[in-house]
Design an enzyme around this catalytic site. Structure first.
Site, PDB file in Angstrom:
ATOM      1  N   GLN A 266      25.095 -76.723  86.721  1.00  0.00           N
ATOM      2  CA  GLN A 266      25.438 -75.512  87.586  1.00  0.00           C
ATOM      3  C   GLN A 266      24.689 -74.618  87.802  1.00  0.00           C
ATOM      4  O   GLN A 266      23.593 -74.354  86.887  1.00  0.00           O
ATOM      5  CB  GLN A 266      26.953 -75.050  86.908  1.00  0.00           C
ATOM      6  CG  GLN A 266      26.615 -74.682  85.631  1.00  0.00           C
ATOM      7  CD  GLN A 266      28.256 -74.546  84.783  1.00  0.00           C
ATOM      8  OE1 GLN A 266      29.210 -74.796  85.227  1.00  0.00           O
ATOM      9  NE2 GLN A 266      28.017 -74.345  83.488  1.00  0.00           N
ATOM     10  N   HIS A 296      42.349 -63.528  78.902  1.00  0.00           N
ATOM     11  CA  HIS A 296      42.119 -64.203  77.657  1.00  0.00           C
ATOM     12  C   HIS A 296      43.082 -63.903  76.890  1.00  0.00           C
ATOM     13  O   HIS A 296      43.454 -64.656  75.959  1.00  0.00           O
ATOM     14  CB  HIS A 296      40.884 -63.843  77.369  1.00  0.00           C
ATOM     15  CG  HIS A 296      39.654 -64.627  78.071  1.00  0.00           C
ATOM     16  ND1 HIS A 296      38.887 -63.750  78.823  1.00  0.00           N
ATOM     17  CD2 HIS A 296      39.305 -65.698  78.031  1.00  0.00           C
ATOM     18  CE1 HIS A 296      38.235 -64.656  79.585  1.00  0.00           C
ATOM     19  NE2 HIS A 296      38.254 -65.878  78.921  1.00  0.00           N
ATOM     20  N   ASP A 320      31.878 -69.229  77.509  1.00  0.00           N
ATOM     21  CA  ASP A 320      31.561 -67.888  77.492  1.00  0.00           C
ATOM     22  C   ASP A 320      32.075 -67.232  76.438  1.00  0.00           C
ATOM     23  O   ASP A 320      31.537 -65.837  75.866  1.00  0.00           O
ATOM     24  CB  ASP A 320      32.186 -66.900  78.652  1.00  0.00           C
ATOM     25  CG  ASP A 320      33.756 -67.198  78.767  1.00  0.00           C
ATOM     26  OD1 ASP A 320      34.489 -67.280  77.897  1.00  0.00           O
ATOM     27  OD2 ASP A 320      34.221 -67.563  80.076  1.00  0.00           O
ATOM     28  N   ASP A 340      32.033 -77.393  74.977  1.00  0.00           N
ATOM     29  CA  ASP A 340      31.624 -77.108  76.267  1.00  0.00           C
ATOM     30  C   ASP A 340      30.388 -77.941  76.818  1.00  0.00           C
ATOM     31  O   ASP A 340      29.500 -78.188  75.949  1.00  0.00           O
ATOM     32  CB  ASP A 340      31.170 -75.656  76.388  1.00  0.00           C
ATOM     33  CG  ASP A 340      31.027 -75.153  77.835  1.00  0.00           C
ATOM     34  OD1 ASP A 340      32.059 -74.666  78.572  1.00  0.00           O
ATOM     35  OD2 ASP A 340      30.073 -75.224  78.318  1.00  0.00           O
ATOM     36  N   ASP A 374      30.723 -83.606  76.959  1.00  0.00           N
ATOM     37  CA  ASP A 374      31.661 -83.800  77.766  1.00  0.00           C
ATOM     38  C   ASP A 374      32.918 -84.106  77.046  1.00  0.00           C
ATOM     39  O   ASP A 374      33.239 -84.786  76.120  1.00  0.00           O
ATOM     40  CB  ASP A 374      31.428 -85.212  78.647  1.00  0.00           C
ATOM     41  CG  ASP A 374      32.643 -85.369  79.692  1.00  0.00           C
ATOM     42  OD1 ASP A 374      32.704 -84.578  80.543  1.00  0.00           O
ATOM     43  OD2 ASP A 374      33.502 -86.276  79.453  1.00  0.00           O
ATOM     44  N   ASP A 399      40.414 -74.318  78.587  1.00  0.00           N
ATOM     45  CA  ASP A 399      39.878 -73.245  79.437  1.00  0.00           C
ATOM     46  C   ASP A 399      38.960 -73.848  80.449  1.00  0.00           C
ATOM     47  O   ASP A 399      38.009 -73.352  80.562  1.00  0.00           O
ATOM     48  CB  ASP A 399      39.448 -72.121  78.611  1.00  0.00           C
ATOM     49  CG  ASP A 399      39.246 -70.773  79.683  1.00  0.00           C
ATOM     50  OD1 ASP A 399      39.734 -70.907  80.656  1.00  0.00           O
ATOM     51  OD2 ASP A 399      38.519 -69.869  79.076  1.00  0.00           O
TER      52      ASP A 399
END
Length: 537
Positions: A266, A296, A320, A340, A374, A399
């Site tokens: 990305q 959050h 994040d 992530d 993944d 999330d």
């Protein structure tokens, strides 16, 4: 030398000629390799840019590749009409492919930044016009190379051998660049520089052809000037690529950009301005520092406080670290595992001082273990570990970005939630962020139906986040969720008194019929694109 000693005869001349032009033979076969690599890069770059700028990677890649292949077929058909000066025509086509293909990513970035957001038709028209033009030119290349080889080396190869040689180099070039594009070129050069680099390679093939066939080219100086002009234009664009990308992104995001990163997965942009610090992934807003706490806190505290005694927590997505920040407010939590996909995200939010200030240094807390993988595949390996006696998770916080394409949509399927169920403790809960129940009402309730199809009892809830509007979440487990009796101190939004209001859905957000999202159909992606597409229009 191939010819025998003694006086040269007519029979020996072709062998001598073949010996003299053997470098041209090799160069033309090498050019097939370069041509295939460049052609595939332009196709991949167009698909990647369309996905980044327009969303829905499967749709964008499918339509771009389909248009490109059709245009290549048209170009191959048109090549029959080129009968004279094959080398000169090949040289011109290489220069055009290099110029248009090399500049395409830069042109699309600039167009996306400068065209009105509402005028999506103009950008689509430009995108497919460039894809079609480059496809036609690329389709002309290989037939011309084969005819040039046949013309100059007709005594060396039979037609079948010639086709075999050319296609071997063609497919080899495509294979190598298909692997190198996401792993090497885009992460290190970016899309704009990658396009320009391969444009220069196309121009280099033209220059090489100019030198090899200088004896038979008419208007050699004109061709040389054209080569010089194209190389100069691409080189100048390469030098100014950073400025162009910066201008386009500054114009698009409308704030001071403090972080620009391109990972294999990305484009990561962080802006800072009067509106706060904002994170964008592939152009889509992920959070705004002015109101992210609403999102959050609602994501984490109802489920964690409702569980009551969570010690082992799993976070899927959320690179994040904002969700982890909220989880660490519970003293009983002794381990948080964050999974992530993108290491660029987790490293950025672990090291950048401005961003670690936002997440409170959560990702470097000793209780936190960060895994870059993944989630779908990682769960498989984790299930195997649990079967050997590992510890299940008391709470799973999911999330992920919205299901705007099939790669993300698989993370909202019954298959995925079944895997989550297998790593969840018997009395545990999971919570999923589930897009807007107001704007994407059917999408929201599709997620609820999907969780229920797996056997979970669900508790839908929603919150108003000014940067996003009404936003939804779903708590799920095998025992009913109950309103907690205590929350951590210092929360800015969630209170015990207001929790019941988050569970109340007015008529315009209330439940509608929806079928579960399965890996075999991915109805959620189609529904999501349809509902959010109405907003974009």
């Amino acid at each position: 030398m191939r010819y025998a000693r003694g006086p040269m005869t007519n029979a020996t001349i072709p062998d001598a000629a073949a010996e003299r032009i053997a470098p041209a033979e090799l160069a033309l076969l090498g050019s097939v390799f370069v041509v295939a690599a460049c052609g595939l890069v332009y196709e991949l770059a167009a698909g990647a840019l369309a996905s980044w700028l327009l969303g829905d990677s499967v749709l964008q890649f499918s339509t771009v590749i389909g248009t490109y292949l059709f245009a290549m077929g048209l170009g191959s058909w048109l090549s029959r009409h080129i009968r004279h000066q094959l080398v000169a025509q090949f040289l011109r086509i290489e220069l055009m492919v290099g110029l248009f293909g090399g500049l395409m990513p830069a042109a699309l970035f600039a167009a996306h930044a400068s065209l009105p957001v509402a005028d999506g038709g103009a950008f689509h028209s430009l995108l497919y016009a460039l894809v079609g033009l480059i496809g036609v030119l690329v389709g002309l290349e290989i037939p011309l190379v084969m005819r040039i080889l046949k013309q100059h080396f007709s005594g060396r190869w039979a037609l079948s051998e010639l086709v075999s040689q050319v296609l071997t180099f063609d497919y080899l070039g495509a294979l190598i660049v298909a692997v190198a594009f996401p792993l090497l070129f885009v992460p290190h050069l970016g899309l704009v520089r990658t396009g320009l680099f391969f444009g220069l390679l196309n121009a280099a093939v033209a220059v090489w052809a100019l030198w090899l066939f200088r004896g038979e080219l008419r208007q050699w100086r004109s061709h040389a000037l054209a080569c010089a002009a194209v190389v100069a234009a691409l080189a100048a664009a390469m030098l100014g690529a950073d400025r162009l990308t910066t201008w386009a992104e500054d114009h698009f995001y409308g704030s001071d950009i403090v972080v620009r990163e391109t990972s294999p997965y990305q484009r990561i942009i962080v802006t800072e301005g009067a509106a706060g610090v904002r994170l964008f992934l592939n152009g889509n807003l992920q959070f705004n520092s002015r109101d992210e706490y609403r999102y959050h806190e609602t994501l984490v505290h109802p489920v964690l406080a409702g569980q009551g005694a969570a010690r082992n927590v799993l976070v899927l997505g959320g690179g994040d670290g904002m969700a982890v920040r909220e989880i660490l407010k519970y003293p009983a939590v002794r381990q948080v595992t964050l999974v992530d996909l993108d290491p660029a995200m987790t490293q950025l939010f672990s090291r950048d001082p401005q961003l670690t200030k936002l997440n409170g240094g959560a990702l470097t807390d000793p209780r936190v273990k960060v895994i870059n993988a993944d989630a779908f595949g990682w769960l498989e390996s984790r299930i195997a570990e649990l079967q050997r006696g590992g510890e299940a998770y008391d709470v799973v916080v999911i999330d992920f970005p919205d299901p705007s394409n099939f790669a993300l949509g698989k993370l909202y399927t019954t298959s995925f939630y079944q895997r989550v169920d297998q790593v969840l403790a018997a009395g545990g809960y999971l919570v999923v962020q589930t897009t807007s129940p107001l704007i994407a009402r059917r999408s929201y309730w599709t997620v609820v139906a999907t969780l229920e199809a797996v056997g979970f009892t669900t508790t839908p809830l929603h919150v108003h986040v000014p940067s996003f509007g009404e936003w939804g979440f779903v708590i799920a487990g095998h025992r009913p969720w109950r309103t907690p009796t205590a929350l951590p101190p210092g929360l800015r939004f969630v209170t015990l008194a207001d929790l019941p209001s988050l569970l109340q859905f007015p008529p315009d957000m209330d439940r509608v019929p929806a079928e579960p999202n399965r890996l075999s159909n991915q109805v959620l992606v189609t529904t999501f694109e349809e509902e959010w597409g109405k907003v974009a229009r």
